[in-house]
Scaffold this motif. Sequence first.
Motif, mmCIF file in Angstrom:
data_model
loop_
_atom_site.group_PDB
_atom_site.id
_atom_site.type_symbol
_atom_site.label_atom_id
_atom_site.label_comp_id
_atom_site.label_asym_id
_atom_site.label_seq_id
_atom_site.Cartn_x
_atom_site.Cartn_y
_atom_site.Cartn_z
ATOM 1 N N THR A 136 0.919 -1.260 -0.059
ATOM 2 C CA THR A 136 0.059 0.055 0.074
ATOM 3 C C THR A 136 0.998 1.188 -0.100
ATOM 4 O O THR A 136 0.776 2.246 -0.569
ATOM 5 C CB THR A 136 -0.942 -0.125 1.274
ATOM 6 O OG1 THR A 136 -1.638 -1.183 1.431
ATOM 7 C CG2 THR A 136 -1.921 1.173 1.273
ATOM 8 N N ASP A 137 1.890 1.309 0.842
ATOM 9 C CA ASP A 137 2.562 2.370 0.865
ATOM 10 C C ASP A 137 3.352 2.565 -0.563
ATOM 11 O O ASP A 137 3.520 3.827 -0.796
ATOM 12 C CB ASP A 137 3.903 2.190 1.869
ATOM 13 C CG ASP A 137 3.558 2.467 3.303
ATOM 14 O OD1 ASP A 137 2.293 2.912 3.572
ATOM 15 O OD2 ASP A 137 4.337 2.021 4.310
ATOM 16 N N GLY A 138 4.030 1.519 -1.105
ATOM 17 C CA GLY A 138 4.593 1.536 -2.240
ATOM 18 C C GLY A 138 3.589 2.300 -3.352
ATOM 19 O O GLY A 138 4.141 2.906 -4.118
ATOM 20 N N ILE A 139 2.312 1.781 -3.463
ATOM 21 C CA ILE A 139 1.632 2.277 -4.381
ATOM 22 C C ILE A 139 1.116 3.772 -4.186
ATOM 23 O O ILE A 139 1.146 4.545 -5.025
ATOM 24 C CB ILE A 139 0.274 1.442 -4.187
ATOM 25 C CG1 ILE A 139 0.415 -0.138 -4.823
ATOM 26 C CG2 ILE A 139 -0.970 2.228 -5.396
ATOM 27 C CD1 ILE A 139 -0.710 -0.775 -4.422
ATOM 28 N N GLU A 140 1.053 3.948 -2.716
ATOM 29 C CA GLU A 140 0.681 5.339 -2.717
ATOM 30 C C GLU A 140 1.883 6.508 -3.277
ATOM 31 O O GLU A 140 1.611 7.559 -3.767
ATOM 32 C CB GLU A 140 0.809 5.573 -0.991
ATOM 33 C CG GLU A 140 0.444 7.101 -0.650
ATOM 34 C CD GLU A 140 0.064 7.089 0.782
ATOM 35 O OE1 GLU A 140 0.395 6.539 1.618
ATOM 36 O OE2 GLU A 140 0.064 8.609 1.321
ATOM 37 N N ARG A 141 3.292 5.925 -2.929
ATOM 38 C CA ARG A 141 4.290 6.523 -3.288
ATOM 39 C C ARG A 141 4.591 6.873 -4.653
ATOM 40 O O ARG A 141 4.827 7.797 -5.267
ATOM 41 C CB ARG A 141 5.690 6.263 -2.446
ATOM 42 C CG ARG A 141 5.555 6.969 -1.065
ATOM 43 C CD ARG A 141 6.468 6.438 -0.042
ATOM 44 N NE ARG A 141 5.733 5.933 1.058
ATOM 45 C CZ ARG A 141 6.560 6.111 2.292
ATOM 46 N NH1 ARG A 141 7.741 6.707 2.554
ATOM 47 N NH2 ARG A 141 5.651 5.926 3.408
ATOM 48 N N LEU A 142 4.097 5.694 -5.367
ATOM 49 C CA LEU A 142 4.301 5.668 -6.917
ATOM 50 C C LEU A 142 3.299 6.625 -7.339
ATOM 51 O O LEU A 142 3.483 7.470 -8.422
ATOM 52 C CB LEU A 142 3.879 4.200 -7.554
ATOM 53 C CG LEU A 142 5.386 3.626 -7.429
ATOM 54 C CD1 LEU A 142 5.038 2.188 -8.116
ATOM 55 C CD2 LEU A 142 6.408 4.166 -8.364
ATOM 56 N N LEU A 143 2.089 6.657 -6.965
ATOM 57 C CA LEU A 143 0.903 7.406 -7.241
ATOM 58 C C LEU A 143 1.046 8.845 -6.926
ATOM 59 O O LEU A 143 0.271 9.540 -7.269
ATOM 60 C CB LEU A 143 -0.425 6.854 -7.034
ATOM 61 C CG LEU A 143 -0.548 5.456 -7.544
ATOM 62 C CD1 LEU A 143 -2.086 5.001 -7.094
ATOM 63 C CD2 LEU A 143 -0.704 5.593 -9.026
#
Lengths: 271, 289, 289
Positions: A136-143
């Motif tokens: 989730t963290d990864g997706i948040e930062r990518l987006l």
Amino acid sequence: MLKDITIGQYFPGTSVIHRLDPRMKIVLTIVYVVLLFLVENLAGFVLSVVFVLAAYLIARIPVKMIAKSIKPILPILLFTMLLNLFFVRGTVIWQWGVLEITREGVRLSVLMVIRILCLIAGTSLLTYTTSPMTLTDGIERLLKPLGKVHFPVHELAMMMTIALRFIPTLVEETEKIMAAQKARGADMETGSLIHRAKALVPILIPLFLSAFRRAEELALAMECRCYHGGKGRTRMKQMHLAPRDLWALLLTAAALAAVIVCNIFFGSLYG
Amino acid sequence: MGTILTLEHLTYTYSPDTPFEKVALDDIDLSIEAGEFVGVIGHTGSGKSTLIQHMNGLLQPTKGRVLFRGRDIWEDKKKLRQIRFAVGLVFQYPEYQLFEETVEKDIAFGPTNMGLSPDEIKGRVREAASLVGLPEALLKKSPFELSGGQKRRVAIAGVIAMRPQVLILDEPTAGLDPRGREMILRQIKEYHTKMGNTVLLVSHSMDDVARFASRVLVMNRSRVFAYDTPEAVFCRGGELREIGLSVPQMTMVADALRQRGYPLPEGIYTVEQAAQALLLLFRGGDAPC
Amino acid sequence: MRPLIDIEHVTFSYPQENGQGIEVLHDITLQIPAGEFVAVLGHNGSGKSTIAKHMNAILLPMGGKVYFSGLDTAEEENLLPIRRQIGMVFQNPDNQIVSTIVEEDVAFALENLGIAPEKIRERVDEALRAVDMYHYRLHAPHQLSGGQKQRIAIAGVLAMHPRCIVLDEPTAMLDPKGRQEVMRVLHELHRQYHTTVVLITHFMEEAVQAERVVVMDDGKILLDDTPRAVFVQIDRLKAVGLDVPQVTELAAVLRAAGVNIPAALLTEDECVAALTAALEETDGNHTHA
């Protein structure tokens, strides 16, 4: 018990792949999927299979886990295979009535199955080696860049986090309510479909009420802890790209390049 | 009256053959006489919740047997529901299981599942409501409009309305204030006196158990640590403290005084008992030992 | 010096559907100086939670004023400055933990406040050590016991370095062990960091340990004094549905029967000491007689 089942089938571990930056893992998974769709010949297929198997070995995830993740899509897989097997025209090698199997059909269906298997194996590896929270963290930062165009990146990630947090709690609660209603003679296992659907009411109503109560209390607790949306928020855990992330990127890019080179030099199996 | 519930070599393992495997009950032998008021104590995780869920067949033993009036409850799975009507189980925070539009309908859920006639159900609902001290006027209200203590009594009435021969309550006073606690406990005691049924009360409060129970069951590490009269159990104050359980405050005071050489009788656990024994000492009479 | 929490003539009513409110606080005035350990005691519906929610501007007074550290809670721009200085812990430990990893939950408030990452790490570790949960920093909340979850919730507010912690029945849903853990942590914070503690509870065992006890009933302050002065008023406390320690009750019974012991006994040790002294005196008299 139900609550011991982890969501997203995460396999805790300390391998290089586990320790890769989640953003990088997401990007690499996407690159691998692209690679699979570019593959046109045998050399490319061998490369993609070897690539994903090597990744499983490095991550120390038992290869039999692939079989497990295939299970739910087995019908689709078989259907695709049969479709290719019987409906591709070409040199007939077997015939029975109107049914005929061609050399091209066999080739295509085998390749299709390999491609789908690799696809599942590759994307599953992401969830096997990354906890849902990190993902989730990864997706948040990518987006994050999308936030500039008012895409609610933070809100989505917060919703995801809270959902992950409360799934085990609500699963446990469901078990409790079911046991309590069973103790009052509720019968959920026998009877017609309508009867069974009705039997769900004594479970669903308390469950929803409880979820609403929890939501209200959680909102209050978050407010008390100075939550006021994503604005001005920092994060304790920073994500830094390490040398291993760059190596992984190089390796995957090399594989992609190799597939393209193979396509140019060995031609296409699809004629 | 004889034995109503018997557990023979009862063993239960959660999630067997997985990394989460855990033995929750380990070779339990226990007989409960009909008509007893049993207080069940033990830590969280001592196995007491697992134990009571075996008594009405919600959990199936991994090994061993559960007998209700001498018959193995798992002998005929079709009759399992009958066991649940005969052994009523009230879970922790039972108000979270309420779902009907009115209090009356919610209490009627159990009796309706038993397949009783509408008249019979009506009678039982009224009886159960009065046993837990719910005024008739509340029966037509939505259970969600009531106070916390009232909701809990509705939920308890929902089990009592099945007229179980054994009533098991898992921490019925958890989270209530002293007034609500007192009310529920008194009503349970009254129910026991009036109906003469067997009652099992799971509680963390030694004082509550000491006040009401005729027998005390102490669970520790998946086993029965003691099953005896309150006097006999609280005499083992030292051992209870060793396994991390408290003893009633009065027992502690009496123990401390006895250690200092004052001849107080064993088995003191209420304020009245302590006051009586102490007054005897103060008045110079020899306390009976 | 101005008290940390200054509640002046506050009235409050919850809005009802019919437009009229039920007044739950009637003209409450209460001052809590920095560094105090105050217990607020009262049965459900006495207004004790409502008063707590006024302290950090979750609720705003309908009449009167509430100041925290001199800041008026009714002013919009004071909201964040107040809430970062006052931590709030609620009853249900499950419903106040946001993250799936313990340490990330403890970091939540600091992240909201926009504190630099390295600083957050430092304070999270410090807070986890203060509640003795550092070893569990990578656990998922649902793997923890109730008492452990509640300690995580305390660490979560502690990390903000608040001047005051308000706890609304933090132990109501815990077992005795969890209750002890939470109380131990609170005393430790009070002793080491001189944090002001406002503990809303209906357990008199917990109120006994405070420096000051405020008893609420029906939206008013009934008693406000040291535990000793409050708990000797057995009849008044019982009249509003509260408990008194059994030792205090024992002292009252013995005094009524003419035994010469102090009335204000709060703990077992005090009780044993007082009884020993009184018994020795009686022994002496008997020997002389």
